[in-house]
Design an enzyme around this catalytic site. Structure first.
Site, PDB file in Angstrom:
ATOM      1  N   ASP A  67      -3.626 -49.048 -55.213  1.00 53.14           N
ATOM      2  CA  ASP A  67      -2.173 -48.846 -55.148  1.00 53.14           C
ATOM      3  C   ASP A  67      -1.617 -49.074 -53.750  1.00 53.14           C
ATOM      4  OD1 ASP A  67      -3.521 -46.579 -54.241  1.00 53.14           O
ATOM      5  OD2 ASP A  67      -2.941 -45.364 -55.946  1.00 53.14           O
ATOM      6  N   ASN A 139      -2.862 -33.193 -60.220  1.00 56.37           N
ATOM      7  CA  ASN A 139      -2.205 -33.262 -61.537  1.00 56.37           C
ATOM      8  C   ASN A 139      -2.962 -34.177 -62.503  1.00 56.37           C
ATOM      9  OD1 ASN A 139      -1.689 -35.797 -60.553  1.00 56.37           O
ATOM     10  ND2 ASN A 139       0.542 -35.659 -60.649  1.00 56.37           N
ATOM     11  N   HIS A 141      -3.887 -37.333 -61.935  1.00 55.72           N
ATOM     12  CA  HIS A 141      -3.616 -38.776 -61.863  1.00 55.72           C
ATOM     13  C   HIS A 141      -4.815 -39.557 -61.340  1.00 55.72           C
ATOM     14  CE1 HIS A 141      -1.702 -38.682 -57.505  1.00 55.72           C
ATOM     15  NE2 HIS A 141      -3.004 -38.866 -57.444  1.00 55.72           N
ATOM     16  N   GLU A 146       0.657 -41.319 -63.039  1.00 55.58           N
ATOM     17  CA  GLU A 146       1.009 -39.903 -63.109  1.00 55.58           C
ATOM     18  C   GLU A 146       0.941 -39.415 -64.563  1.00 55.58           C
ATOM     19  OE1 GLU A 146       0.996 -38.582 -60.396  1.00 55.58           O
ATOM     20  OE2 GLU A 146       2.463 -39.276 -58.944  1.00 55.58           O
TER      21      GLU A 146
HETATM   22  C1  F6R Z   1      -5.374 -43.301 -53.840  1.00 52.01           C
HETATM   23  C2  F6R Z   1      -5.131 -42.891 -55.208  1.00 52.01           C
HETATM   24  C3  F6R Z   1      -4.960 -41.476 -55.620  1.00 52.01           C
HETATM   25  C4  F6R Z   1      -5.902 -40.503 -54.909  1.00 52.01           C
HETATM   26  C5  F6R Z   1      -5.617 -39.067 -55.345  1.00 52.01           C
HETATM   27  C6  F6R Z   1      -6.475 -38.070 -54.611  1.00 52.01           C
HETATM   28  O1  F6R Z   1      -5.498 -44.716 -53.743  1.00 52.01           O
HETATM   29  O2  F6R Z   1      -5.024 -43.741 -56.001  1.00 52.01           O
HETATM   30  O3  F6R Z   1      -5.150 -41.378 -56.999  1.00 52.01           O
HETATM   31  O4  F6R Z   1      -7.219 -40.834 -55.217  1.00 52.01           O
HETATM   32  O5  F6R Z   1      -4.280 -38.767 -55.102  1.00 52.01           O
HETATM   33  O6  F6R Z   1      -6.145 -38.085 -53.253  1.00 52.01           O
HETATM   34  P1  F6R Z   1      -6.978 -37.232 -52.182  1.00 52.01           P
HETATM   35  O7  F6R Z   1      -8.322 -37.875 -52.111  1.00 52.01           O
HETATM   36  O8  F6R Z   1      -6.195 -37.389 -50.907  1.00 52.01           O
HETATM   37  O9  F6R Z   1      -7.014 -35.857 -52.685  1.00 52.01           O
END
Ligand code: F6R
Length: 266
Positions: A67, A139, A141, A146
């Site tokens: 992303d 959450n 995702h 989301e």
């Molecule tokens: C990042 C992504 C997100 C993260 C998720 C967890 O490219 O796609 O899905 O993997 O938000 O983030 P952290 O590792 O910061 O808790």
């Protein structure tokens, strides 16, 4: 799902690094799907160490990131392109033209939609992703898919949820614009990866991890769709695994799997 529970975040990173290396060794031109966020930083540190020790080359590797934020430039410190350059690409021998992050710098929706569709086409053109690395949001995702994202979604523009914006606030200064839109690989796109390795560490991930592994398939926990993937490996530290009902069973399964690997059935 193969659920692997390890004592510490460091063990999670080492396990993931070994898996990445396995894929790199087996393929002549490996394609990796990469994630940003706090969780994979220890994995990237480990891969950089192995490269610096002369044990790992990235010359033949192509990468596709999950992303990118819309509304900040590629060279903004918090863009995911900058993140990847900082933690991995600038520190290894990868050819930068083989690294892909969704092109999200434009503010024109038509251009962004076009870029998103092109991203899926580029992944297909190289034969698909061999190993997709994922983190998980509190959450549930994956990528920026989301809750309530379609399980068959393709790479597209996505509006970030309130909880994701709050979770990522820590990376932006108080007076700085924080993006609320992103281009993300779709869930359908992610599921086409031949193997998936999701890493989760820390107590704050325990509830999402439980929903992902032991909850029903539900778009309210997008990661739950990984239950349907043939080769999804979930690597957790003790804290992230702490709410799992069948935790002892997963530990037992892993012991047995290792015995079977050594040719021992009893
Ligand atoms: C990042 C992504 C997100 C993260 C998720 C967890 O490219 O796609 O899905 O993997 O938000 O983030 P952290 O590792 O910061 O808790």
């Amino acid at each position: 799902m193969q659920v692997i529970i390890l004592p510490t975040p460091k063990d999670v990173a080492l396990h993931a690094a070994n898996k990445v290396v396995d894929v790199i060794i087996k393929k002549t031109s490996p394609v990796l799907g990469l994630a940003t966020g706090s969780t994979p930083i220890a994995l990237y540190n480990e891969l950089v160490c192995r490269h610096q020790a002369g044990r790992l080359s990235f010359k033949s590797i192509r990468t596709f990131n999950l992303d990118e934020y819309i509304g900040i430039d590629e060279d903004h410190k918090q863009s995911y392109r900058s993140f990847m350059n900082r933690y991995l690409f600038d520190l290894v021998d990868i050819d930068l033209t083989n690294t892909h992050v969704p092109a999200a710098a434009s503010l024109d929706p038509e251009t962004l939609n076009h870029n998103a569709a092109l991203y899926d086409a580029e992944i297909s053109a190289v034969g698909g992703i061999d190993l997709q690395i994922l983190g998980i949001g509190t959450n549930g995702h994956i990528g920026f898919n989301e809750p309530t994202s379609s399980f068959s979604s393709r790479t597209r523009i996505k509006t970030l949820s309130e909880s994701t914006i709050a979770a990522n606030k820590r990376f932006f200064m108080a007076d700085e614009f924080q993006p609320y839109l992103a281009i993300t690989m779709g869930i359908g796109t992610i599921l086409e990866s031949r193997e998936i390795l999701l890493m989760a560490t820390g107590k704050e991930k325990a509830s999402a991890v439980k929903d992902m592994i032991e909850g029903p398939l539900s778009s309210m926990c997008p990661a739950s769709i990984l239950q349907t993937h043939e080769k999804a490996i979930i690597v957790l530290d003790e804290e992230a695994a702490s709410s799992l009902t069948l935790k002892e069973y997963y530990l037992w399964c892993e012991t047995k799997r290792q015995q079977l690997h050594k040719g021992n059935c009893v």
